[in-house]
Design an enzyme around this catalytic site. Structure first.
Site, mmCIF file in Angstrom:
data_model
loop_
_atom_site.group_PDB
_atom_site.id
_atom_site.type_symbol
_atom_site.label_atom_id
_atom_site.label_comp_id
_atom_site.label_asym_id
_atom_site.label_seq_id
_atom_site.Cartn_x
_atom_site.Cartn_y
_atom_site.Cartn_z
ATOM 1 N N LYS A 115 0.858 -1.183 0.000
ATOM 2 C CA LYS A 115 0.000 0.000 0.000
ATOM 3 C C LYS A 115 0.892 1.229 0.000
ATOM 4 O O LYS A 115 2.019 1.197 0.500
ATOM 5 C CB LYS A 115 -0.885 0.028 1.251
ATOM 6 C CG LYS A 115 -2.144 0.869 1.096
ATOM 7 C CD LYS A 115 -3.225 0.100 0.356
ATOM 8 C CE LYS A 115 -4.514 0.830 0.132
ATOM 9 N NZ LYS A 115 -5.564 -0.120 -0.313
ATOM 10 N N ASP B 261 -6.671 4.604 -4.675
ATOM 11 C CA ASP B 261 -7.238 4.355 -3.347
ATOM 12 C C ASP B 261 -7.941 5.657 -2.930
ATOM 13 O O ASP B 261 -8.244 6.503 -3.782
ATOM 14 C CB ASP B 261 -6.117 3.956 -2.375
ATOM 15 C CG ASP B 261 -6.649 3.279 -1.116
ATOM 16 O OD1 ASP B 261 -7.085 2.116 -1.212
ATOM 17 O OD2 ASP B 261 -6.641 3.916 -0.054
#
Lengths: 265, 265, 265, 265, 265, 265
Positions: free
Chosen positions: A101, A141
């Site tokens: 991430k 995201d």
């Protein structure tokens, strides 16, 4: 409890139930690589810094995969927790990817488009050594979108000197993005509901539904469920809620939202 | 106050005195890149993990340069502080290098040689992408020595598939290490003393000296100063102190230490 | 006659029947590249050497392709012969690959698993320059198995620093191996038999069969043929032979073998 | 006894006298890598094949280094022996290089210049993966000369797409060759003789010398020794011998040889 | 008006009708990169030079794509115009490629096969840095054919040291060329005719057709249309025309042409 | 006559006098590679295009070397001519470099600093594939300076991801530029004058000199000659001329110019 402590506690519980060895559990509790930097961007002659992360949790199953968020509260713990979750999600659906991430500490609502472009390009320049189609593949995201992915892809292709659309997912269709990705999140929710209603013997035809949150995800869920025969009786967004027991028209409401208005306008 | 807060406070004070702009100061207060990982090593069938860092403070003046320490108390703040110090030290002596530092959280005194070799090789494998003769050049630091540098060089050359002795400094002479590096620290102290004594008009001939700590640095200082005419009247190590106003023979004491004995034996 | 002389004599005969030119025949009689080395591995503190080969016969039709055997009698002539055979086999079934073969002179039955892992990793390190998805793709062969391929893949990915499952075939399913590879050899034999029985008008239903050798290949052939209606009346392994004219149950015998027992136990 | 058996027997004897361990001796008795190929060259429409070798003995001290010979009797044993000798020679004079050797099985006297150019270029193409300034650096040897090195350098630079004069030594001065290399072999012999005569108290002035073989090495030795006061009383080449006790003029004889004549002409 | 002025005038007109912005139009009027060189080839001992081009018009939609022509009148303007056309053609059929074109100023009818091979290989060597499967993918064009593509592919694979059949399209089937490419041009024309006849309500059955030019394109069109029921009543080549109102047999005529004869022979 | 025709006519004349073969002359009359592009830069929201060239004349003697000029009248002919001149100049002083030249069609006096930075960075991005320490090494030329070289070096290092100060010459001292480069042009002129005066027996002491043009080159020449005893009696710049037979002080005039004033102020 910070987000990373929270997720590792969940993982430990699950791993114990599955009777993993302590060596196996250890592997699931720490990211393999943490990269931190400060993106430096010159806006109107003054230098601004934005802390940035790329945290690679586990690549035992394939290249790392995970989105990049632009958020004022992104930090090492949260990004690590999300990277751990990505590893488990990819394994769950059995696709050959690991989990990672990324995050940039920035409030995108307070930055204009050209600053966001500079931040996006600086992110790729900072982390280019650890990314790539066989290493780590980013995606959108929270508060990043196809436009951001397009800037990032362009920067990457300029640095490596070749066409490489597989570098990033969630890019615009015109740059090689996947068809259907815009409604993919909503469809996922609908599929779950369809399975659930079948398993509990509930008939969707005429079922009354209320949808809380009417953005791309919630609004599209409402629209698709309407096509399956459900009746939308209530819908809400951050401004308020509307109710009509006779049924609301989801596509009308979505059009309203696309024009930047609220449901209660 | 943690080590990094301490050094950035020093830097801020100095920079203000030098009337640096706030943009310039900002650049001096944060590492450009922080890399963290856990080295996983299998010792006698059980898996052990050692947190490891490579922190690259600033490369504006050339490739990063800085040692790697093996120490049970190494942490992000300390390694960052040392990386900042390296940047300033390289700039001070005007060599075309920036500053970085690495660390592994391990107590080398509790590990045998083959485990230390595995840790050294794992370190290079973990950080190989950010190191290299034109990027970041490691060196020995606390509890790492020419042997560790030799393992790291060998691992690097195996990965990149070519001879690259410039990858690391402080390696053994037989692998291309620099002559004189073993007495370099001591010589540096002597040079400072020579300059100082000249500037205050002090004559070294017959000057009485006492040396606290008689390892490679202190003992060699004593030996060289003796060659400049000083008289060594006292020497100490962690076990005790010996005094002889008529003069001690530094080379005899060094020989004693090399045999693993204490000065007071 | 050594294996390579044998196969080149077959090739020469075939090529003459096909009226190849002498230039064309010349090309078919020599490997393009022979690589030899000694793998050095440290086992319990003593250094052991294992001669190793990678022989690349011909890549006119695509990247080299061919297995790696671990065998005490592997030598340059045998590995060359097998590399020549691979070139012809790939051409025969018209897949875009050339032919190669590798070998390590070692008796895997006399080595423990960790030594075999060291040998497998050393093999990849020694030949990494000539292998790769667009150059030469290894596979299992005599006494090498999915576990060995997994070690080799892991070593390769560590050296090149990216995920590259196409580097090797015959790897475990979890690392991207192909489904069905475990029974592929047996299925090939069955397909040949099915074609043959059809062409001679023989009915498989009730056909009595005897299988010599009951490992993964032979035992699986017996099991599949039983599903086609054949009756297994005899089966043998290195320990002995069992006969039952009323029919043996292949899956029971396979289970026995998997437990490490002999057919006659 | 073949050349490689011969040299390894010498090495074993020497290593035992030096009390090397059996592990250390093992390392000195086998090449690290043997590469063999057949260079295929089209001359006037017909294809010719020339077996070719690059044998890399040991690179523990630095990149491999060693010449390439063109000789009808070059074979694996001879080239291996010469590669072993190179490793020891480089170590002896303490330069940071290992040892290798190359060979092509061809009689250069029976090939015209354009075929030799094709062979030289094919050699580089075949072995380009294992050569390079940080890996293995070729040089001239028997029947190869600066012109051959020039072709090889040109081929290498075309393949790698950059200027890389360090790829090969012994190249023409105009391509970056070293000044003095043409008389280096002769000078080496003279230096040995100077040391020897000093150690035995022999005066070179007026010393009578006879030189067997009057090519670049022998003829130049004669010329340099004459400058040191020696009197050349006899000289021979493959065609015959000339004697003059009053002294021959070395530079005249060298001029004769350069014109392609024999000393007895 | 030169070819490039001509095509940019067409593009400008079209872009204005589509109401493109002046910035957008500007992008469509200039090649992104122009590369020019002189290929130097030694034929029978004398050096010949052939000017060569690779002009890369636009890669916004993916890697450049476009053929290489060998023609005595190829020049910068013509090759630029064709590169512009390729960009638009790829966009029109919506494949993810940009447009480029290459050319060599040579009359291939006046060169023998070995000179053409040298030119083809020199072209790849000159432009290898700008070509590649993710950058710019050549193809055949006027007076270049599968044989030329095969030479170019072989040269490229030798330089990059790996199998890379995607480097070039239009290569021979045996090297990975696409099935059907030989009749692709003719099929394209037939498909257009089929659509047109359907839209105007014309029945192909019994339709009389005359074909001007009976090479690979025209002859194949005739043959395919005959299979759709058309009657070939006239056919011409550079030597003359034949007419038969009762119908000519296209496959007979094609066979004649393949033997190198004219239709009127 | 355009610049390139002019220089090739000079070269042809010289080559004929030196009795070069026609093949040799041919090589001297054409650049090996011409690269053209349009640099696209966004200034205050509007897109601007600047044609740019890198012309590589000859690299037989080593990597290409030559400056990059920013000039509104730069074109293919002029840049080619300058690239040819660089090849000959490097050969003349026998340094191992070939010759190249670059140019951007822009009037730097009409662009602000940030636009010039964008152009400089875009130039490196456009031509990065053909530049590099072993391929082609740029330098400043008309209207480009150390600042421009610094931007170009920074862009190059960002793209290749490593420190590479040898990429470009003429960069600022702080980035690794050569000491003395600022007065190198002036020193060259002085050296020529010193040699000339010696050869004609002229004494510099008291010699009266007039300097036309008082920028970095002319002004520094005046200053150095003054140190050799010459008397500066006249100096001019684009604004006017000053005369003082008793002598002007060169360093005062240089200071004036550095403040941006004219000599006549």
């Amino acid at each position: 409890m910070d987000p990373f402590t929270q997720i590792t506690s969940h993982i430990t519980n699950a791993a114990k139930k599955l009777e993993f060895s302590s060596d196996e559990i250890k592997t699931l509790l720490k990211p393999q690589q943490i990269h931190k930097t400060n993106l430096t961007v010159e806006v109107n002659g003054t230098r601004q810094e934005f802390p940035a992360y790329r945290i690679q949790f586990n690549n035992a199953r394939g290249p790392y995969k995970g989105g990049i968020r632009f958020h004022p509260k992104a930090d090492e713990s949260e990004v690590s927790a999300l990277a751990a979750a990505m590893s488990i999600k990819c394994a769950l659906v059995d696709i050959p990817f690991g989990g990672a991430k990324g995050g940039v500490v920035v409030d995108p609502k307070q930055q204009d488009s050209s600053t966001l472009e500079l931040i996006s390009r600086a992110y790729v320049r900072a982390f280019v050594n650890y990314l790539g189609v066989d290493n780590d593949i980013p995606a959108p995201d929270v508060y990043t979108n196809p436009q951001v992915m397009g800037w990032m892809l362009d920067e990457y292709e300029k640095i490596v000197g070749r066409s490489e659309p597989g570098f990033i997912t969630g890019k615009p269709l015109a740059l090689g993005g996947s068809k259907g990705r815009d409604i993919a999140t909503a469809l996922g929710a609908v599929y779950v509901l369809l399975q659930y209603s079948k398993s509990v013997g509930c008939n969707l035809q005429g079922l009354k539904i209320a949808v809380q949150g009417f953005g791309n995800a919630g609004g599209t869920v409402a629209k698709i469920l309407q096509e399956h025969g459900c009746v939308l009786v209530a819908a809400s967004d951050s401004a308020g809620t509307i109710i009509n027991l006779a049924g609301l028209e989801a596509s009308d409401l979505l059009k309203l939202k696309l024009e930047g208005k609220s449901l209660i306008d």
